[in-house]
Design an enzyme around this catalytic site. Structure first.
Site, PDB file in Angstrom:
ATOM      1  N   ASP A 330      21.839 -12.144  28.561  1.00 53.53           N
ATOM      2  CA  ASP A 330      22.867 -11.985  27.537  1.00 53.53           C
ATOM      3  C   ASP A 330      22.233 -11.947  26.142  1.00 53.53           C
ATOM      4  O   ASP A 330      21.223 -12.590  25.891  1.00 53.53           O
ATOM      5  CB  ASP A 330      23.834 -13.171  27.656  1.00 53.53           C
ATOM      6  CG  ASP A 330      24.994 -13.072  26.702  1.00 53.53           C
ATOM      7  OD1 ASP A 330      25.789 -12.128  26.836  1.00 53.53           O
ATOM      8  OD2 ASP A 330      25.120 -13.965  25.834  1.00 53.53           O
ATOM      9  N   GLU A 359      20.647  -7.266  27.394  1.00 52.82           N
ATOM     10  CA  GLU A 359      21.780  -6.698  26.666  1.00 52.82           C
ATOM     11  C   GLU A 359      21.408  -6.510  25.202  1.00 52.82           C
ATOM     12  O   GLU A 359      21.277  -7.475  24.460  1.00 52.82           O
ATOM     13  CB  GLU A 359      22.997  -7.615  26.784  1.00 52.82           C
ATOM     14  CG  GLU A 359      24.210  -7.083  26.023  1.00 52.82           C
ATOM     15  CD  GLU A 359      25.250  -8.144  25.731  1.00 52.82           C
ATOM     16  OE1 GLU A 359      26.448  -7.796  25.651  1.00 52.82           O
ATOM     17  OE2 GLU A 359      24.870  -9.322  25.568  1.00 52.82           O
TER      18      GLU A 359
END
Length: 621
Positions: A330, A359
């Protein structure tokens, strides 16, 4: 004066030592393994006044290298060297005062699974199914509400917990397998004991334990094992940038720099460009990297070496414990970028054939490509991250579907132009492609619920380079028509709860389009499983002529070619095969329609493609 106070004073006067109470509340990680490439291990011990005690270990092959004291008296950070000669077994970590044992913790060294260091991660042959666990299926209603957890289940609240759990996923692994998905990425399932909006999983309050409302660590391990029986790989979702504001350590932080802006939260600027900007000020870099996402997500300071090690060992612990096949990281550009380089290096050194994707939510491929392993960056930054999410292509796909192809530079030409930027990437085959995910409107909503465009877009995702990822429910045309709120985007999968009128697992009461979409995706993905050309083949595409609304992509090897022709025009089009024969398909006279199984003749100079449709053909060369 009270009697107890008088006795205490007398003891002090007479020279008695008044010893503070000691105890152990946490040891993280609680066990480890022999035979790791990196022989060092950090163990964080937490308990009342534990720093007053001296740790001692006596076990063959295990050496206590150092013990690190911090500002809080309730922490000890132990660094062990676990030699290659150490055998699996248990040993005591004794905590002494003046040579006398006060406390003891029995620590276990486990034996690694055979071949663990050589585990192979997900790859281009896979299609990833992304699930928000709270919203997929409720397999065990008894864990909807758990004592000691603040937020209770309330399915009527879009932003509340709905009760989906690991048991629900286990119960429907056959559906996932039957649909053609070969890898499973769950939004985080680690404990999120927050007061509200905890269902998404990104405000972790315990990095070593599964949230009890999903199940236990044993349940997670059972899910992994059941998935692997079906050939489904497991990708864990991790967050190194922040934790939840209710994390257990927040009431007693180890050091004064455990968090960024520890004295009071400041929001991040989200200016990810500062990572690559040659003119960026130190102030702007700091406000991006050190700022908090929201007040309920404190930003972790990875420049603190104890924190950095804690996060790295936690990552390796989960890979080894749960027999994982990949990591989705993330907010990859938000933590300290030098730490992220070290984190990826340490993980990939321990597991050289592993895979992970970061990400970086930017539609600028120059920024996305900065983070991929093998990229030669002008600032000298070296990353070990194998893959990144292809946000530029996702944006291009939606615009390509929605825009009028009559205007130059719009429509299908966007897909061509975006792939043309692949020269920026060290390895574009490792990009994870997707029509949508848990943080954006559903693909069907983004393309204005146009079923023809849905099928065309999904065919493109299945054929283009990279590793496809599909969000749960995309295969049945789930939408978010009323708002773009995350709670609506992450709606419950129909059939996952007892009493649901619609059951997408069985097909009960699905609309005609939803059932057709499900069958279409199933056919497409199960075909892709066996297509070496898509997994490993070359890619060649032919630029859409101005205003033509036609785009052709080939994936091919020396033995076979896959041809995808997209036609956005309302009417059927005859596609000239001359250039295709010259460059790819040669003298082949026929192929097979992947979706219908029908024979397609290629002997003539053209082939027809229906309006607002596509043609996907396998051709033996």
């Amino acid at each position: 004066m009270q009697k107890s106070g008088f006795l205490l004073l007398m003891m002090l006067f007479l020279g008695f030592n008044v010893v503070a109470k000691n105890k152990i509340d946490r040891v993280e990680p609680s066990f480890w393994w022999t035979g790791m490439k990196n022989t060092e291990l950090q163990i964080m011990v937490y308990g009342e006044n534990i720093s007053e005690l001296r740790p001692e270990i006596n076990y063959p092959g295990v050496q206590l290298e150092r013990s690190v004291l911090v500002e809080s008296p309730n922490y000890l950070f132990l660094y062990l060297n676990i030699d290659k000669t150490a055998n699996a077994g248990t040993f005591d970590i004794n905590f002494t005062r003046k040579g006398k044992k006060v406390l003891s913790y029995n620590y276990e060294l486990k034996e690694r699974r055979e071949g663990s260091a050589q585990r192979k991660g997900y790859n281009t042959s896979d299609v990833i199914y992304l699930i928000t666990p709270d919203r997929f299926a409720n397999g065990n209603p008894e864990n909807d509400n758990v004592e000691g957890f603040t937020e209770q289940a309330n399915r009527s609240d879009l932003n509340g917990r709905h009760g989906g759990d690991l048991e629900g996923i286990i119960n429907h692994l056959d559906y996932i397998d039957d649909m053609g998905f070969t890898a499973l990425w769950l939004n985080p399932v680690m404990e999120n004991n927050m007061t509200r909006t905890s269902y998404h999983g990104y405000a972790i309050t315990d990095f070593y334990n599964t949230d009890a409302r999903y199940g236990t660590n044993d349940d997670y391990l059972r899910m992994v094992q059941e998935a692997k029986k079906r050939g489904i790989k497991i990708i864990i979702d991790m967050i190194l940038n922040h934790c939840g504001s209710e994390h257990w350590w927040m009431s007693d932080l180890p050091t004064s720099d455990w968090l960024n802006f520890q004295d009071g939260w400041k929001p991040t600027t989200h200016l990810r460009e500062t990572n690559v900007d040659p003119y960026a000020s130190d102030y702007d870099k700091k406000m991006h990297a050190d700022g908090w996402f929201v007040e309920s997500m404190p930003d972790l300071n990875q420049r603190n070496p104890l924190m950095a090690d804690y996060l790295i060992y936690n990552t390796i612990w989960w890979i080894e414990y749960a027999d994982l096949d990949g990591i989705r990281m993330d907010t990859y550009p938000y933590p300290d970028k030098d730490f992220m380089a070290e984190w990826t290096k340490r993980v990939m050194t321990e597991y050289p054939h592993f895979n992970m994707v970061g990400e970086e939510w930017s539609v600028n491929p120059a920024i996305v490509s900065y983070w991929q392993k093998g990229k030669h960056n002008t600032d000298g930054y070296v990353s070990c991250l194998p893959g990144v999410f292809d946000f530029p292509l996702q944006e291009a796909l939606v615009k390509a579907m929605n825009e009028d192809d009559k205007n130059w530079g719009q429509g299908l030409i966007r897909l061509y132009s975006t792939l043309a930027d692949d020269f920026l990437y060290a390895d574009p085959t490792q990009l994870v492609t997707f029509p949508d995910n848990h943080d954006m409107s559903r693909f069907y909503t983004q393309i204005n619920e146009d079923f023809d465009l849905f099928k065309m877009g999904m065919a493109y995702i299945a054929v283009t380079r990279g590793i496809p990822q599909i969000y749960y429910g995309t295969e049945i045309l789930m939408t978010n028509p009323n708002s773009d709120s995350h709670g609506e985007i992450r709606s419950d999968f129909p059939g996952g709860w007892t009493g649901d009128e619609v059951n997408a697992f069985t097909g009960q009461n699905l609309t005609g389009d939803a059932k057709e979409a499900q069958d279409f995706v199933k056919t497409l993905l199960n075909w892709r499983k066996g297509s070496k050309e898509v997994h490993e083949g070359y890619l060649k595409h032919f630029a859409p002529a101005s205003g033509s609304g036609i785009y052709t992509v080939f994936r091919y090897t020396n033995e076979k070619a896959v041809m995808l022709v997209m036609n956005k025009n309302a009417e059927k089009k005859q596609i000239d095969l001359t250039h295709y024969k010259e460059e790819v398909i040669g003298s082949a006279v026929s192929g097979t329609n992947v979706i219908t199984g029908e024979k397609v003749l290629l002997g003539d100079s053209s082939v027809s493609v229906n309006g607002r449709s596509f043609l996907l053909i396998e051709i033996k060369l």
